[in-house]
Design an enzyme around this catalytic site. Structure first.
Site, PDB file in Angstrom:
ATOM      1  N   TYR A  16      30.763 -13.122  31.542  1.00 64.54           N
ATOM      2  CA  TYR A  16      30.328 -14.238  30.692  1.00 64.54           C
ATOM      3  C   TYR A  16      30.313 -15.560  31.458  1.00 64.54           C
ATOM      4  CZ  TYR A  16      30.802 -11.248  26.539  1.00 64.54           C
ATOM      5  OH  TYR A  16      30.669 -10.256  25.608  1.00 64.54           O
ATOM      6  N   LYS A  66      36.284   0.089  33.537  1.00 63.22           N
ATOM      7  CA  LYS A  66      35.206   1.042  33.830  1.00 63.22           C
ATOM      8  C   LYS A  66      35.297   1.318  35.331  1.00 63.22           C
ATOM      9  CE  LYS A  66      31.518   3.396  32.582  1.00 63.22           C
ATOM     10  NZ  LYS A  66      31.599   4.579  31.707  1.00 63.22           N
ATOM     11  N   ASP A 105      34.433   3.461  27.551  1.00 59.03           N
ATOM     12  CA  ASP A 105      33.692   4.321  26.619  1.00 59.03           C
ATOM     13  C   ASP A 105      34.643   5.230  25.854  1.00 59.03           C
ATOM     14  OD1 ASP A 105      34.050   5.134  29.220  1.00 59.03           O
ATOM     15  OD2 ASP A 105      32.178   6.236  29.390  1.00 59.03           O
ATOM     16  N   ASP A 132      35.514  -8.269  23.933  1.00 58.21           N
ATOM     17  CA  ASP A 132      34.646  -8.811  22.890  1.00 58.21           C
ATOM     18  C   ASP A 132      34.162  -7.672  21.994  1.00 58.21           C
ATOM     19  OD1 ASP A 132      33.027 -10.491  21.475  1.00 58.21           O
ATOM     20  OD2 ASP A 132      31.654 -10.961  23.118  1.00 58.21           O
ATOM     21  N   ASP A 164      35.713  -6.305  17.946  1.00 60.61           N
ATOM     22  CA  ASP A 164      34.878  -6.227  16.743  1.00 60.61           C
ATOM     23  C   ASP A 164      34.952  -4.827  16.146  1.00 60.61           C
ATOM     24  OD1 ASP A 164      34.004  -8.847  17.119  1.00 60.61           O
ATOM     25  OD2 ASP A 164      31.961  -8.352  16.484  1.00 60.61           O
TER      26      ASP A 164
END
Ligand code: NAD
Length: 360
Positions: free
Chosen positions: A156, A198, A231, A255, A259
């Site tokens: 970001y 990851k 994942d 992020d 959610d």
């Protein structure tokens, strides 16, 4: 002490002298923002004396000043004791033109400007809402996890390039950035830290894994550490959320996962967050966005905003009893049947506010 308040986040709380009457900067932002921040002020005023200073932020600031956050707003936040933000954004300011200002630039600028590297999102569904979650009750019962998201690094904030036919976003992390967020996570853990990355694909994730592993063996050998690919973590969050204690992860993964985790609590309208870490004040805000689809209809659920105000009292102002008072009032109002539309009921923002005020 409230069940929500029994984690040790001291590693991330700041320690600075506070004024006799703490000054709170309010950033209502856009969409449902102003509709939920005003009731939060009512709730806070019912409990304690605070000085409020309101500033335009996000789209509202773009309309008035041409930028999502003015220098004056950032300076006001820097000198405040805490910042309470509702949400920013909306279709009016949606643009793919990199030259145009966007509401989220205010958010990123504020996080960076205040050095808020640790975003903490507690996820603990209330028994009264077990049946409001899209997940089965037996899956979510007893879930009590904390997502610790790195907030000022990663993709970001990396360098961005754009031509007519290609674009890139650079993802970088330094050892220091990883170590300080991991320390917050270990400090808040009761038994286990799940570090999400990851590492099978990304170089930043491989460094992340190494640094977390080293810090663990050096400073927190008594906490269990597991490494999970993002994942797989996304899958486990809905298949066995009870497994998690603290999840620590980089900016973008955090992020998305937080959610997803919000749905365990029944609605994104229930989840508060605290952003801490620098020398200055903390930033407290609901996880949800500005919900432009329901703005102006009086249907916004103000509970995540109230619970964010509670986090502000606890972690920004060291007012534990007042924080517990808000959390208990929310719990009791829900136990007595309060349900806004997102929770499958019909209560308006005003009715939800009155229900909570009644229990304070
Ligand atoms: P959103 O969280 O605003 O809304 C997603 C869905 O949840 C919508 O159906 C909305 O009505 C519902 N919802 C959200 N909060 C609610 C509440 N308190 N009560 C009842 N229902 C609620 O996410 P989105 O639709 O993807 O984004 C809308 C805008 O918000 C975009 O401009 C986005 O950039 C922005 N946004 C801002 C933040 C922030 O300010 N921190 C975070 C996420 C999205």
């Amino acid at each position: 002490m409230s069940a929500r308040g029994d984690r040790d986040w001291d590693a991330a709380t700041y320690d600075r002298p506070q004024a006799m009457t703490p000054k709170i900067v309010l950033l209502p932002g856009d969409g449902i923002g102003p509709e939920i921040i005003a009731p939060a002020v009512e709730v806070l005023n019912a409990l304690t004396t605070l000085e409020f200073e309101e500033h335009r932020f996000g789209g509202a600031s773009i309309d008035a000043h041409g930028t999502a956050m003015t220098d004056e707003t950032l300076e006001a936040c820097r000198t405040a004791d805490a910042v309470l933000l509702a949400a920013v954004g909306g279709p009016k300011w949606d643009t793919t033109d990199p030259a145009q200002p966007r509401p989220e630039q205010g958010l990123l600028g504020l996080r960076k400007g205040l050095g808020l590297y640790a975003n903490l999102r507690p996820v603990k569904p209330l028994p009264a809402l077990y049946d409001s979650s899209p997940l089965k009750r037996e899956r979510i019962e007893g879930t009590d996890l904390l997502v610790v998201r790195e907030l000022t690094g990663g993709i970001y904030f990396g360098e961005k390039t754009r031509t007519a036919d290609s674009a890139s976003d650079l993802c970088t992390y330094t050892r220091e950035e990883i170590e300080r967020i991991a320390r917050v996570a270990f400090g808040a853990a009761r038994s286990r830290v799940t570090s999400v990355d990851k590492a099978n694909v990304l170089e930043t994730s491989r460094l992340w894994r190494e640094v977390v592993r080293e810090l663990h063996s050096r400073e927190f050998p008594n906490i269990e550490l597991e490494h999970t690919l993002v994942d797989n973590a996304a899958m486990q969050l809905v298949s066995s959320p009870r497994h998690f204690d603290v999840i620590v992860t980089e900016n973008m993964f955090g992020d998305i996962l937080s959610d997803e985790a919000a749905m365990i609590t029944g609605s994104i309208g229930m989840l508060p967050s605290a952003s801490l870490g620098g020398e200055g004040p903390g930033l407290f805000e609901p996880v949800h966005g500005s919900a432009p689809d329901i703005a102006g209809t009086g249907a916004a659920n103000p509970l995540a905003m109230f619970l964010s105000a509670a986090l502000m009292l606890r972690h920004g102002l060291a007012l534990e009893a007042e924080a517990v008072a808000i959390e208990s009032a929310v719990d009791r109002a829900l136990a007595e049947g309060l349900r806004t539309r997102d929770l499958g009921g019909g209560a308006s923002t005003g009715e939800a506010t009155r229900a909570v005020l009644q229990h304070l």
